[in-house]
Design an enzyme around this catalytic site. Structure first.
Site, short mmCIF file in Angstrom:
data_model
loop_
_atom_site.label_atom_id
_atom_site.label_comp_id
_atom_site.label_asym_id
_atom_site.label_seq_id
_atom_site.Cartn_x
_atom_site.Cartn_y
_atom_site.Cartn_z
N THR A 12 -4.26 9.39 -5.52
CA THR A 12 -4.82 9.15 -4.20
C THR A 12 -3.74 8.57 -3.29
OG1 THR A 12 -5.60 6.88 -4.56
CG2 THR A 12 -7.05 8.67 -5.28
N TYR A 150 -5.63 -8.87 2.62
CA TYR A 150 -5.01 -7.85 1.76
C TYR A 150 -4.94 -8.33 0.32
CZ TYR A 150 -1.27 -4.85 -0.12
OH TYR A 150 -0.53 -4.00 -0.90
#
Length: 249
Positions: A12, A150
């Site tokens: 991905t 994050y």
């Protein structure tokens, strides 16, 4: 002999950065590579570089339906999968007091939810003895300015890997986390840092790394190849830091 001869691989976010470098290396090592990404034009360009009959499936990992579409296409074309690398990611450096709900949700939709449901959809296709690689970040364990959202989204990935290592042990599927340090890729221009400040940011990050420089995408790809291939056949449930020693500083 090529290390991934006759293996079917899905990566991905394989249209740029670490994902593309890994796709190129895996294809060179004999794998049939399938990459995913959001923009068809970027996917088409990446396929030209990867070669070796690589194919692309467009879609957003934040969209749960996309993962089943990937699984269905892999099933239709190949009937199985040997390596799944959940690599697509998102980062926007922002102090915690400035993180918006939208930005928070985007971090977790791509970096966390996208990984979980991507693996859930693809696991039925994985061959016995297959390999799952989850791309995290050394920021998940090292505190860095502006990285809170994050880092949180990436920290969950290691917990997924530990659980899946045991859940999938009867099928001898290995699950490992690959955690790069700062890498020279196009994502540097998407960190929310102004163009004028970017060179100073890069120099600052390099100064925190014992190796004295940022990593290269190809170096991370080499580590992914180790985890995907028989070279790493007895490596399972680990987090592999590929950060030039930055975690020690």
């Amino acid at each position: 002999m090529k290390k991934l001869a006759d293996k079917i691989v899905v990566i991905t976010g394989g249209n740029s950065g670490i994902g593309k470098a890994t796709a190129k290396l895996f294809a060179k090592e004999g794998a049939q590579v399938v990459i995913t990404g959001r923009r068809q034009s970027v996917l088409d360009s990446a396929l030209q570089e990867i070669g070796s009959g690589a194919i692309a499936i467009s879609g957003d990992v934040a969209d749960i339906a996309h993962h089943q579409a990937v699984a269905d296409e892999v099933q239709r074309r190949f009937g199985r999968l040997d390596v799944y690398m959940a690599n697509a990611g998102y980062i926007n450096l922002t102090g915690s007091n400035e993180v918006t709900v939208e930005d928070y949700d985007r971090h977790f939709a791509i970096n966390t939810r996208g990984v979980f449901f991507g693996v859930q959809a693809i696991v039925p296709l994985l061959s016995e003895g297959g390999s799952i690689i989850l791309t995290s970040s050394m920021a998940a364990t090292k505190v860095l300015d502006g990285h809170a959202a994050y880092a949180g989204s990436k920290a969950a990935v290691a917990a997924f890997a530990r659980n899946w290592t045991l859940e999938l042990r009867d099928r001898k599927i290995r699950v490992n986390v690959l955690s790069p340090g700062p890498v020279e890729t196009a994502i540097l221009s998407k960190l929310g840092i102004g163009e004028a400040e970017l060179p100073g940011f890069v120099d600052m990050m390099a100064g925190m790394i014992p190796a004295g420089r940022l990593g290269q995408a190809e170096e991370i790809a080499n580590a992914a190849l180790f985890l995907a291939s028989q070279s790493g056949s007895f490596v399972n449930g680990i987090e592999l830091l590929v950060d030039g020693g930055m975690a020690l500083t």
